[in-house]
Design a protein around this motif. Structure first.
Motif, mmCIF file in Angstrom:
data_model
loop_
_atom_site.group_PDB
_atom_site.id
_atom_site.type_symbol
_atom_site.label_atom_id
_atom_site.label_comp_id
_atom_site.label_asym_id
_atom_site.label_seq_id
_atom_site.Cartn_x
_atom_site.Cartn_y
_atom_site.Cartn_z
ATOM 1 N N TYR A 17 -1.681 -9.647 13.016
ATOM 2 C CA TYR A 17 -2.382 -9.049 11.899
ATOM 3 C C TYR A 17 -1.996 -7.585 11.802
ATOM 4 O O TYR A 17 -2.165 -6.821 12.729
ATOM 5 C CB TYR A 17 -3.881 -9.178 12.116
ATOM 6 C CG TYR A 17 -4.674 -8.541 11.015
ATOM 7 C CD1 TYR A 17 -4.831 -9.203 9.809
ATOM 8 C CD2 TYR A 17 -5.232 -7.283 11.174
ATOM 9 C CE1 TYR A 17 -5.525 -8.608 8.779
ATOM 10 C CE2 TYR A 17 -5.936 -6.694 10.150
ATOM 11 C CZ TYR A 17 -6.086 -7.352 8.953
ATOM 12 O OH TYR A 17 -6.772 -6.770 7.935
ATOM 13 N N ASP A 18 -1.421 -7.237 10.696
ATOM 14 C CA ASP A 18 -1.046 -5.857 10.499
ATOM 15 C C ASP A 18 -1.450 -5.523 9.074
ATOM 16 O O ASP A 18 -0.931 -6.087 8.117
ATOM 17 C CB ASP A 18 0.466 -5.717 10.696
ATOM 18 C CG ASP A 18 0.934 -4.284 10.494
ATOM 19 O OD1 ASP A 18 0.406 -3.607 9.579
ATOM 20 O OD2 ASP A 18 1.822 -3.847 11.237
ATOM 21 N N ARG A 19 -2.385 -4.611 8.967
ATOM 22 C CA ARG A 19 -2.989 -4.416 7.664
ATOM 23 C C ARG A 19 -1.970 -4.029 6.600
ATOM 24 O O ARG A 19 -1.981 -4.543 5.497
ATOM 25 C CB ARG A 19 -4.091 -3.353 7.755
ATOM 26 C CG ARG A 19 -4.989 -3.395 6.531
ATOM 27 C CD ARG A 19 -6.091 -2.404 6.617
ATOM 28 N NE ARG A 19 -7.016 -2.707 7.711
ATOM 29 C CZ ARG A 19 -8.051 -1.930 8.001
ATOM 30 N NH1 ARG A 19 -8.275 -0.843 7.321
ATOM 31 N NH2 ARG A 19 -8.856 -2.254 8.990
ATOM 32 N N ALA A 20 -1.058 -3.114 6.989
ATOM 33 C CA ALA A 20 -0.080 -2.639 6.011
ATOM 34 C C ALA A 20 0.779 -3.799 5.512
ATOM 35 O O ALA A 20 1.022 -3.933 4.312
ATOM 36 C CB ALA A 20 0.799 -1.572 6.637
ATOM 37 N N ILE A 22 0.066 -7.044 5.596
ATOM 38 C CA ILE A 22 -0.733 -7.980 4.794
ATOM 39 C C ILE A 22 -0.937 -7.438 3.388
ATOM 40 O O ILE A 22 -0.853 -8.175 2.406
ATOM 41 C CB ILE A 22 -2.110 -8.216 5.455
ATOM 42 C CG1 ILE A 22 -1.910 -8.729 6.868
ATOM 43 C CG2 ILE A 22 -2.989 -9.107 4.595
ATOM 44 C CD1 ILE A 22 -2.320 -10.121 7.128
ATOM 45 N N ARG A 23 -1.151 -6.127 3.323
ATOM 46 C CA ARG A 23 -1.393 -5.545 2.005
ATOM 47 C C ARG A 23 -0.156 -5.734 1.121
ATOM 48 O O ARG A 23 -0.244 -6.099 -0.051
ATOM 49 C CB ARG A 23 -1.742 -4.063 2.130
ATOM 50 C CG ARG A 23 -2.461 -3.568 0.882
ATOM 51 C CD ARG A 23 -2.877 -2.104 0.931
ATOM 52 N NE ARG A 23 -3.506 -1.714 2.178
ATOM 53 C CZ ARG A 23 -3.045 -0.708 2.944
ATOM 54 N NH1 ARG A 23 -1.961 -0.049 2.613
ATOM 55 N NH2 ARG A 23 -3.669 -0.382 4.043
ATOM 56 N N LYS A 24 1.011 -5.513 1.719
ATOM 57 C CA LYS A 24 2.238 -5.661 0.925
ATOM 58 C C LYS A 24 2.455 -7.121 0.510
ATOM 59 O O LYS A 24 2.831 -7.396 -0.622
ATOM 60 C CB LYS A 24 3.431 -5.165 1.726
ATOM 61 C CG LYS A 24 3.512 -3.660 1.683
ATOM 62 C CD LYS A 24 4.695 -3.145 2.460
ATOM 63 C CE LYS A 24 4.430 -1.724 2.887
ATOM 64 N NZ LYS A 24 5.046 -1.404 4.151
ATOM 65 N N LEU A 26 0.167 -9.322 0.118
ATOM 66 C CA LEU A 26 -0.838 -9.635 -0.905
ATOM 67 C C LEU A 26 -0.407 -9.120 -2.269
ATOM 68 O O LEU A 26 -0.582 -9.791 -3.280
ATOM 69 C CB LEU A 26 -2.176 -9.005 -0.526
ATOM 70 C CG LEU A 26 -3.148 -9.944 0.183
ATOM 71 C CD1 LEU A 26 -4.446 -9.230 0.451
ATOM 72 C CD2 LEU A 26 -3.389 -11.194 -0.663
ATOM 73 N N SER A 27 0.196 -7.918 -2.254
ATOM 74 C CA SER A 27 0.599 -7.349 -3.535
ATOM 75 C C SER A 27 1.618 -8.264 -4.219
ATOM 76 O O SER A 27 1.674 -8.348 -5.431
ATOM 77 C CB SER A 27 1.150 -5.944 -3.367
ATOM 78 O OG SER A 27 2.464 -6.009 -2.880
ATOM 79 N N GLU A 325 7.266 -7.785 8.553
ATOM 80 C CA GLU A 325 7.355 -6.399 8.976
ATOM 81 C C GLU A 325 8.811 -5.920 8.878
ATOM 82 O O GLU A 325 9.079 -4.819 8.410
ATOM 83 C CB GLU A 325 6.864 -6.313 10.413
ATOM 84 C CG GLU A 325 6.270 -4.984 10.749
ATOM 85 C CD GLU A 325 5.776 -4.974 12.177
ATOM 86 O OE1 GLU A 325 5.272 -6.021 12.642
ATOM 87 O OE2 GLU A 325 5.909 -3.940 12.824
#
Ligand SMILES: Nc1ncnc2c1ncn2[C@@H]1O[C@H](COP(=O)(O)OP(=O)(O)OP(=O)(O)O)[C@@H](O)[C@H]1O
Ligand SMILES: [Mg+2]
Length: 600
Positions: A17-20, A22-24, A26-27, A325
């Motif tokens: 889990y890596d927030r950055a 996941i955010r990308k 998701l985008s 990543e």
């Protein structure tokens, strides 16, 4: 950095889990909002439907069978049939929908990455092996795709089901629920143990696989050298060892799996046993209906599949995270800079270039302060032809590279028609300055494609240009003429033939300034004379820079610039430099002597 590191570096990240990241991700998914929302919605519905069935079993028993209510029994049976059918239909829609999102996201990311890779400076490719960049665009993106196909959504569904079953059990009978769920800590312990071992084993497997790939890659590319130097046996033995390592690791991994499945099944049996032991006693004492007992057993049956699923998919997710990543890491690699992108000077009218070139105190290094060009200054008038001379490694090619801005200089200014080339957009600059590079690169395709670089251009135009320059003999020699199929990297051509193609390319490209880096070095004397004459014609009114070791090819140049260890040591015409008696005259004397010996 050694070869092994190049490949293993790919394997190390181990965050799930890596927030950055996941955010990308998701985008990218959010571009398909409707489909995304649909899949979440379907997951919720299917989970509820799935949980309904075991409850209905119990209901049918308690309210239908025990009470002899056949009508109710039928109704429940139909309800169960209806629910299952609906659920399965939704599963079909869901799996199509999710796979489609996954494929679209993969396509988007791959295109974005490819565009970015195209914008990376040449120096990036000096540092990064081709294999690595290709892996990003293929395997890593496939791993991201797996995130969808193996099912983030499925796992989210699994989690919903587990929670739903807990809730349903507690609502049905909380005491029995607590007793049954007392096995849960055992599951957690097994899952953690398995997860830990599987993770390290999985990582080892990928590492071993990476070294197999690296080894194969090198061996196949270098097969010629291996065969010529009789290295086959030794390389076979080494490959055997690497392969064996891989096998051992795989077997270890399989062993964990072999243990995991039955272990979970044991706990499953234990839970069933508990329900029967406690639940049946409660039933016999009348504290519990038969229906509830059956519902419980059905729920337990359904509880273990999602658990197995989650644990088994842990690796896929971890792999996908690591891949994401790396993909996003490459995406962040700084693109080539057009320094003066906002500078109005870039809107230089392209056609009016006369081809005046001036180097003003140029310093250039590929790495930090290892200068390969030191304080170089010279001036080339429009239409002049200039030769760059110097021993191997003196910096000739580097001058060509910075003039076309394949690399950026550190100090000094290069002017083209008195405009700093950093103020000229690269695409524009490369229309004006054309380079025939020392290492020719050919693409798989026809001779025509390779000469025109896949630009639409009529055969008549191509042949006319070649005819005017007197180069038809080259085309005539190629079987099939312009239609000749050329293999990847021009493998089916001689080195001289490849050079011919690369020269024709520049002549058709028709830039104002031509740089020829060892353009005829592999040709026989007759071909060279043909090319030489063609070049004289082609470069008559243009600025041209000739780089050649064979000094005979540069005698016609207006000016000769002599480089030594990155410094300009001499500059002048052939006669002037001979009279000067420096490095050039030495090189020339040696050249003459050798040619006399060669030709008797
Ligand atoms: N891509 C690169 N990265 C790092 N160093 C480089 C690179 N290309 C060349 N060099 C170094 O820069 C120096 C000058 O190389 P350059 O290619 O300009 O020589 P050259 O004069 O063209 O030699 P040759 O006659 O053999 O073609 C050499 O010492 C070389 O090792
Ligand atoms: Mg060179």
């Amino acid at each position: 950095m050694d070869k092994e590191e190049f490949f293993t570096e790919d394997v190390l990240a181990d965050k799930i889990y890596d927030r950055a990241v996941i955010r990308k991700l998701l985008s990218h998914v959010l571009r398909y909002k409707t489909s995304g929302l649909l899949s979440v919605f379907i997951v919720l519905i299917t989970t509820v439907l799935f949980l309904l069935c075991p409850y209905l079993f119990g209901y049918a028993i308690d309210h239908g069978i025990s009470k002899g209510d056949t009508a109710l029994l039928y109704k429940t049976a139909f309800a169960i049939l209806g629910i299952e059918t609906l659920r399965l239909l939704l599963v079909v829609v869901q799996s199509y929908n999710i796979q489609a999102i996954g494929q679209k996201v993969m396509l988007d990311i791959r295109m974005e990455l490819f565009r970015h890779v195209q914008s990376l400076p040449v120096s990036f490719f000096d540092k990064n092996p081709v294999g690595r960049v290709v892996t990003r665009l293929t395997n890593d993106i496939a791993a991201i795709g797996e995130l969808f196909s193996a099912g983030v959504i499925v796992v989210i569904g699994d989690i919903f089901i587990i929670i739903g079953i807990f809730v349903a059990m507690i609502m049905l009978n909380w005491k029995l629920a607590i007793i049954t769920l007392s096995v849960f800590p055992i599951i957690v312990i097994i899952a953690l143990w398995f997860g830990k071992h599987m993770k390290s084993s999985f990582r080892e497997i990928r590492r071993k696989l990476a070294s197999i790939n690296a080894y194969l890659n090198e061996n196949i590319t270098g097969m010629k050298v291996i065969q010529l130097f009789n290295r086959e046996k030794r390389n076979y033995a080494k490959f055997d060892a690497i392969n064996d390592d891989y096998l051992k690791e795989q077997v270890k991994y399989i062993r964990y799996f072999a243990i995991f499945q039955p272990a979970i099944n044991m706990v499953n049996a234990l839970a069933v046993g508990l329900v029967i032991w406690y639940g049946a006693a409660r039933y016999m004492h009348g504290f519990l209906t038969l229906g509830v007992l059956v519902s419980f057993l059905a729920y337990i049956h359904d509880l273990f599949d999602p658990i197995r699923d989650i644990v088994e998919k842990y690796n896929i997710f971890q792999g996908a995270m690591a891949s994401s990543e790396r993909v996003f890491g490459l995406m962040e690699e700084p693109a080539e800079i057009d320094y003066a992108i906002s500078n109005p000077a870039r809107e230089v009218p392209l056609k009016d270039f006369k081809g005046e070139i001036e180097f003003q105190n140029i310093w250039f290094a590929y790495h930090k302060n290892d200068y390969v060009l030191k304080d170089i200054s010279f001036h080339i008038k429009p239409g002049q032809s200039v030769a760059l001379v110097g021993v191997t490694g003196s910096g000739k090619t580097s001058i060509a590279s910075i003039l076309t801005r394949l690399y950026e200089t550190q100090k000094g200014t290069i002017l083209l028609d008195r405009i700093d080339i950093r103020n000229i957009e690269k695409t524009g600059l490369r229309y004006v300055v054309g380079l025939v590079s020392q290492d020719v690169f050919l693409f798989a395709g026809t001779l025509r494609d390779n000469i025109t670089l896949f630009n639409p251009m009529s055969d008549t135009k191509v042949l006319e240009t070649i005819e005017v320059l007197g180069l038809m003999p080259f085309i005539d020699r190629m079987p099939g003429g312009l239609d000749m199929e050329i293999a990847e990297r021009g493998a089916n051509l001689s080195v001289g033939e490849r050079q011919f193609i690369s020269l024709s390319r520049i002549i058709l490209y028709d830039p104002q300034v031509i740089i020829l880096d060892e353009a005829t070095s592999s040709m026989d004397t007759i071909s060279e004379v043909l090319i030489q004459n063609a070049l004289l014609k082609a470069t008559r009114d243009r600025t041209s820079i000739f780089i050649a070791h064979r000094l005979s090819t540069i005698l016609h140049c207006d000016k000769i610039i002599v480089l030594s260890r990155g410094e300009k040591v001499e500059e002048g015409s052939h006669e002037e430099l001979l009279r000067f008696g420096g490095l050039y005259s030495q090189l020339y004397k040696m050249y003459i002597k050798e040619n006399l010996i060669e030709h008797g």
